[in-house]
Every structure is written in C-alpha cells, then in structure tokens.
Design a protein around this motif. Sequence first.
Motif, short mmCIF file in Angstrom:
data_model
loop_
_atom_site.label_atom_id
_atom_site.label_comp_id
_atom_site.label_asym_id
_atom_site.label_seq_id
_atom_site.Cartn_x
_atom_site.Cartn_y
_atom_site.Cartn_z
N TYR A 24 0.85 -1.19 0.00
CA TYR A 24 0.00 0.00 0.00
C TYR A 24 0.89 1.23 0.00
CZ TYR A 24 -3.43 -3.49 1.32
OH TYR A 24 -4.23 -4.60 1.33
N ILE A 25 0.56 2.18 -0.85
CA ILE A 25 1.39 3.37 -1.00
C ILE A 25 0.75 4.59 -0.38
CG2 ILE A 25 2.43 4.92 -2.72
CD1 ILE A 25 2.63 2.20 -4.41
N ARG A 26 -0.54 4.77 -0.61
CA ARG A 26 -1.28 5.87 0.01
C ARG A 26 -2.72 5.42 0.24
NH1 ARG A 26 0.26 8.45 -4.79
NH2 ARG A 26 1.42 9.95 -3.57
N ALA A 27 -3.38 6.09 1.18
CA ALA A 27 -4.74 5.72 1.56
C ALA A 27 -5.74 6.07 0.46
CB ALA A 27 -5.14 6.41 2.85
N LEU A 28 -6.73 5.21 0.30
CA LEU A 28 -7.88 5.48 -0.56
C LEU A 28 -9.01 6.04 0.30
CD1 LEU A 28 -7.95 2.21 -2.69
CD2 LEU A 28 -7.61 4.53 -3.59
N THR A 29 -9.71 7.04 -0.22
CA THR A 29 -10.89 7.57 0.43
C THR A 29 -11.97 7.79 -0.63
OG1 THR A 29 -10.41 9.92 0.13
CG2 THR A 29 -9.42 8.86 2.07
N ASP A 30 -13.14 8.20 -0.18
CA ASP A 30 -14.21 8.48 -1.15
C ASP A 30 -13.97 9.78 -1.92
OD1 ASP A 30 -14.72 10.23 0.94
OD2 ASP A 30 -16.81 9.62 1.19
N LYS A 31 -12.92 10.50 -1.59
CA LYS A 31 -12.57 11.75 -2.30
C LYS A 31 -11.65 11.50 -3.50
CE LYS A 31 -14.48 14.28 1.02
NZ LYS A 31 -15.40 13.30 1.59
N VAL A 32 -11.10 10.30 -3.61
CA VAL A 32 -10.12 9.99 -4.65
C VAL A 32 -10.75 10.04 -6.05
CG1 VAL A 32 -8.66 8.14 -5.57
CG2 VAL A 32 -8.62 8.67 -3.14
N GLY A 33 -12.02 9.64 -6.14
CA GLY A 33 -12.67 9.58 -7.45
C GLY A 33 -12.41 8.23 -8.09
N PRO A 34 -12.59 8.13 -9.39
CA PRO A 34 -12.40 6.82 -10.00
C PRO A 34 -10.93 6.39 -9.92
CG PRO A 34 -12.73 8.47 -11.71
CD PRO A 34 -12.95 9.15 -10.38
N ILE A 35 -10.76 5.09 -9.72
CA ILE A 35 -9.43 4.49 -9.75
C ILE A 35 -9.46 3.34 -10.73
CG2 ILE A 35 -8.74 5.14 -7.42
CD1 ILE A 35 -9.53 2.25 -6.57
N ARG A 36 -8.30 2.98 -11.20
CA ARG A 36 -8.16 1.82 -12.07
C ARG A 36 -7.21 0.83 -11.42
NH1 ARG A 36 -8.62 3.76 -18.37
NH2 ARG A 36 -10.82 4.36 -18.15
N ALA A 37 -7.56 -0.44 -11.58
CA ALA A 37 -6.71 -1.55 -11.14
C ALA A 37 -6.29 -2.27 -12.42
CB ALA A 37 -7.47 -2.48 -10.22
N GLU A 38 -5.01 -2.26 -12.69
CA GLU A 38 -4.47 -2.79 -13.94
C GLU A 38 -3.56 -3.98 -13.64
OE1 GLU A 38 -1.01 -1.08 -16.70
OE2 GLU A 38 -2.84 0.15 -16.74
N GLY A 39 -3.88 -5.12 -14.23
CA GLY A 39 -3.07 -6.31 -14.08
C GLY A 39 -2.37 -6.66 -15.37
N ARG A 40 -1.11 -7.06 -15.28
CA ARG A 40 -0.31 -7.45 -16.46
C ARG A 40 0.44 -8.75 -16.16
NH1 ARG A 40 0.30 -3.74 -20.47
NH2 ARG A 40 -0.44 -1.64 -19.99
N ILE A 41 0.53 -9.57 -17.17
CA ILE A 41 1.23 -10.85 -17.08
C ILE A 41 2.74 -10.62 -16.98
CG2 ILE A 41 1.92 -12.86 -18.49
CD1 ILE A 41 -0.81 -13.16 -17.39
N VAL A 42 3.36 -11.41 -16.12
CA VAL A 42 4.82 -11.48 -16.06
C VAL A 42 5.28 -12.78 -16.72
CG1 VAL A 42 6.81 -11.66 -14.51
CG2 VAL A 42 4.95 -10.07 -13.97
N HIS A 43 4.59 -13.89 -16.39
CA HIS A 43 4.98 -15.20 -16.91
C HIS A 43 3.79 -16.15 -16.85
CE1 HIS A 43 7.23 -18.94 -17.46
NE2 HIS A 43 6.62 -19.39 -16.39
#
Length: 179
Positions: free
Chosen positions: A126-145
């Motif tokens: 975790y890098i920074r806190a999420l709140t309801d003020k953040v707005g839309p977020i994206r979760a992006e997954g990418r293959i390594v192997h």
Amino acid sequence: MSTETRDEKLANWLLAEQTARNKLAAPGSMTLAQVCELSPQEFFDGIGEGQLPCPPFGHLLDYVPIEWSAGLFVFQGSPGAQHYNPLGIVHGGYAATLLDSCMGCAIHTRLQRGQGYTTTDLRISYIRALTDKVGPIRAEGRIVHVGRSTAIAEGRIYDVDDRLYAVGSTTCMILGSPS
C-alpha cells in the motif's frame, strides 16, 4: 505524449465506466465447467457485452471491467464510504480484492479453453490511503509469466492523475488442461 487535460481524461474515464456499466448483465455466476467451454476472449467479451452474467463480487465492491486483451486486464470503480474501515479510510481489503481480480483476470486472458486458475500467493504494498474523495481508480493487471502449471502477474491501482495507491503481484496455479 498525450495532450489530454485532466478534465478531459476524467470525463473519458467516467464515460468508459458508464458505458461498461450500461452493457453489463445482472450479477450472477457460471460453473467452472461452463467457463472452461469458452476461450478467455469469448468469456470476457461475453461479460463485457452483457451476454454472460456480471460476477457478483464486482457488483458488491462497485467496480467494472474496462479493458482486456491478452495479458492485460483493467477494472475501474470509485471507492466509497461503504468501503471504509473504522479509521475512516478505505479498507485495505478493497485494494487487495481489486488487485487480486485484475491480476487473476490478466492471467485468465492467456489461458486456453479448458483451463482455469486459482490464486496461490498474493502480495500487496500500500502506497497511500484510498478515500471516497479519490474519485475513480483503475486496477491494472499485467502478465509477467505463464507456464504449464503456474502464472505470475503484477498489478497497480492508480487514479486519473496517475497517483499510485497500491501495487501487487500474484502467483496463480493453472487448473485443468487445454482442450
């Protein structure tokens, strides 16, 4: 280099999310056998076009699939107060679930008809806190192997300003054999 302003980018993100929501069918699930009859592209296109049920868990946490291709999967949603822990920020399980979902689905995009997967290891930073003020977020997954019996993917959660909220990696066991 993009010349898109922040407001234009935000408008495009919100439009993409609303378009995706409008296409999704009611929440429901399929059996592993039913899913294995489809290629990953058929499966995800079927969900994205509303021909197959929308997974209930995405509905519960209020996120939708935005983009997918071989080795890539992106979900979008907006964390809300319903996701808060007792400390007044979004529970870490929300980010962990988004990362588990996007990384697992990225792996699924590279499987063959007749194969499934399950998470065997999930690591989140975790890098920074999420709140309801953040707005839309994206979760992006990418293959390594992707191997015969296991696959590895990386993921990240970011906002419209490219601020990073969490990163993760997963190892998944590949189930079944190609048809």
